[in-house]
Design an enzyme around this catalytic site. Sequence first.
Site, PDB file in Angstrom:
ATOM      1  N   CYS A 188      58.698 -78.135 -78.006  1.00 23.32           N
ATOM      2  CA  CYS A 188      59.765 -77.228 -78.436  1.00 23.32           C
ATOM      3  C   CYS A 188      60.654 -76.847 -77.249  1.00 23.32           C
ATOM      4  O   CYS A 188      61.353 -77.693 -76.729  1.00 23.32           O
ATOM      5  CB  CYS A 188      59.186 -76.010 -79.149  1.00 23.32           C
ATOM      6  SG  CYS A 188      60.405 -75.171 -80.201  1.00 23.32           S
TER       7      CYS A 188
ATOM      8  N   HIS B  95      55.407 -78.086 -83.187  1.00 24.39           N
ATOM      9  CA  HIS B  95      54.212 -77.317 -82.847  1.00 24.39           C
ATOM     10  C   HIS B  95      53.049 -77.807 -83.718  1.00 24.39           C
ATOM     11  O   HIS B  95      53.249 -78.266 -84.849  1.00 24.39           O
ATOM     12  CB  HIS B  95      54.418 -75.829 -83.130  1.00 24.39           C
ATOM     13  CG  HIS B  95      55.446 -75.180 -82.264  1.00 24.39           C
ATOM     14  ND1 HIS B  95      55.276 -74.952 -80.918  1.00 24.39           N
ATOM     15  CD2 HIS B  95      56.686 -74.683 -82.563  1.00 24.39           C
ATOM     16  CE1 HIS B  95      56.337 -74.357 -80.425  1.00 24.39           C
ATOM     17  NE2 HIS B  95      57.215 -74.190 -81.395  1.00 24.39           N
TER      18      HIS B  95
END
Length: 511
Positions: free
Chosen positions: A342, A434
Site C-alpha cells: 500500500c 493488504h
Amino acid sequence: MSGGGLLVAGTTSDAGKSVVTAGICRWLVRQGVKVAPFKGQNMSLNSFVTREGAEIGRAQAMQAQAARVEPSALMNPVLLKPGSDRSSQVVLMGRPVGELSARGYHGGRQAALLDTVVGCLEELRGSYDAVICEGAGSPAEINLRRTDIVNMGIARAARLPVLVVGDIDRGGVFASFFGTTALLAPEDQELLAGYLVNKFRGDVSLLEPGLDMLKDLTGRATYGVLPFQHGLGIDEEDGLRVSLRGSVRESQTTAPVGEDVLRVAVCAVPLMSNFTDVDALAAEPGVVVRFVDRAEELVDADLVVLPGTRGTVKALQWLRERGLADALVRRAAGGRPVLGICGGFQVLGERIEDDVESRAGAVDGLGLLPVRVRFEREKTLARPVGKALGEHVEGYEIHHGVAEVKGGEVFISDDRGHSLDGCRVGSVWGTHWHGSLEADGFRRAFLREVAAAAGRRFVPAPDTSFGALREEQLDRLGDLIEEHADTDALWRLIESGAPSGLPFIPPGAPA
C-alpha cells in the site's frame, strides 16, 4: 424485541477490551448464541474492508470472526484514522466523509453522530441474540463525557450494562476500578455492573481479599480474573506488536524447517497502518519479524517490508532523514528483497502526486519500481482476488493513491495473466493489497523466492495455516472467558441488564 447487550469498558487504553470482547463473542457462539460485536467509535490506523466495500476497524473484523459472522459497517459506524496529532479522517458507515481536528470533532460533530451509532446498535440487536460492545479508552474521561458516543453515552442511550476491564499487570487495578466508578455520574453508575481483572499472574487466592474489599466499597462484583497469557494481542487497534508470535524488535519463533531462519525487518514508518499484514510472516516457523527505525538494522535482514501508512509523503521524508531510503536503494541494487505494501508500495515508485493526503504536490519516490502514483479524493475500498507466483491470493484495498504501472513484471494477475495490481523488478515487489500474505500457498511461494534471493537455506513449513492459527487463537480467548469468568453472571448481565440498586460512589461527576 431487541437482543441482549453488554458494554466492555476499560480502566485505560490497552486494558484488554478488544480481546475480552472477542473472547465473550467466541464463548457465546460456542454456546449456540447468535452474537455480534460492536464499537460505536474507533480510532485506529488498522482497518479492514467488508464484503460490501465498507471500511471498519480491524479489531471489529477480528471480533466478527470470533462471533463467526460476516463483518459489517453496522459493527463500527464511526472510524477515526489519525493523520496527525491534531486531526483525523472521519469514516462514517464505512466511507470517508472528511478530515476534522480533534477540537472540531469533539466540539459538535461527535454528539451529532449519537443517533447514527444508537441506530446501528439497535439494528444489530434486532438481528442477534446478543451484541457485545467495546468501549474506548476509559469511560471516566470526564472532559469528553458530554459528547461521548462510545462509552457511557451509548450505554445510557441503549441501557447497556457495563463491565469494566482492568489490566492488573500494570499495577493499581483496585484504585483504577474504584476511581473509574467514582468519577461517573449517578445515572452512569447505575449501569456499571462490575469488574473483570485481566492479565493476572500468580495465585488468585492472594487477590481475593482485595476483590472482597472492592465489593464492600463499591457494591459491585468482580466477574472474573483472567490469567496472563502470551500471544493474545490479535488485530490490535494501534499497539505496535506482531500479533501471533512476537513483539517490537523481538520475535519468538518456532524452529525452522530448513537449516536457516529468515529475518524480516519492517520499517516502522510514521502513521503506520495495517501492520497486521506481517502477522502471517511471523506465524511461519523460522521467520523472525522485527520493527526497525535505523538504517543499520536493515543490514542483516533477508527481507525488508515497507508497510502501509496514512502519510505516504511523510513516510518518504522520514525514510530519507534516517538514512533508510539510501539503505533501501543499496539493497535493491544488490538484489536483496524488498516488499512494499500500500503506502510502502507507493514510496517505492518513481513519483507521487499528492494534493489530497499531504497536499505536497509532486514528490520523487525512491525510484525502485516503475510506478507513478496520483492521489484521488475518492478512496479505493475493495476485496480483490487474483493469482501471484502461481498461487491463489486475495486481499483488501484501502488507499487514495492510484498507481500507474509503467513497466516491470506482473505481480498479481487475473486467471488470464493480466495484471491486477502491483509489479516486480528483480527482488523488489510492490502491491496495494493488504492481507495477501494470509494466503498460505502464496506466502510460501513468496518466502521461497525471498530465501533464494537472500541466499538462505530456509524452507517454508508445508502445513502452516494462518486461518487455522487464527481460529486457535480465538478459541483460546473463548477458553479464557469460559474457564476464568463467571459465565452465568455474565449471561444474566447480557440478558437482563445491570442489577438494580447498585450504590452511588461519591463524588461522581456532572450528568
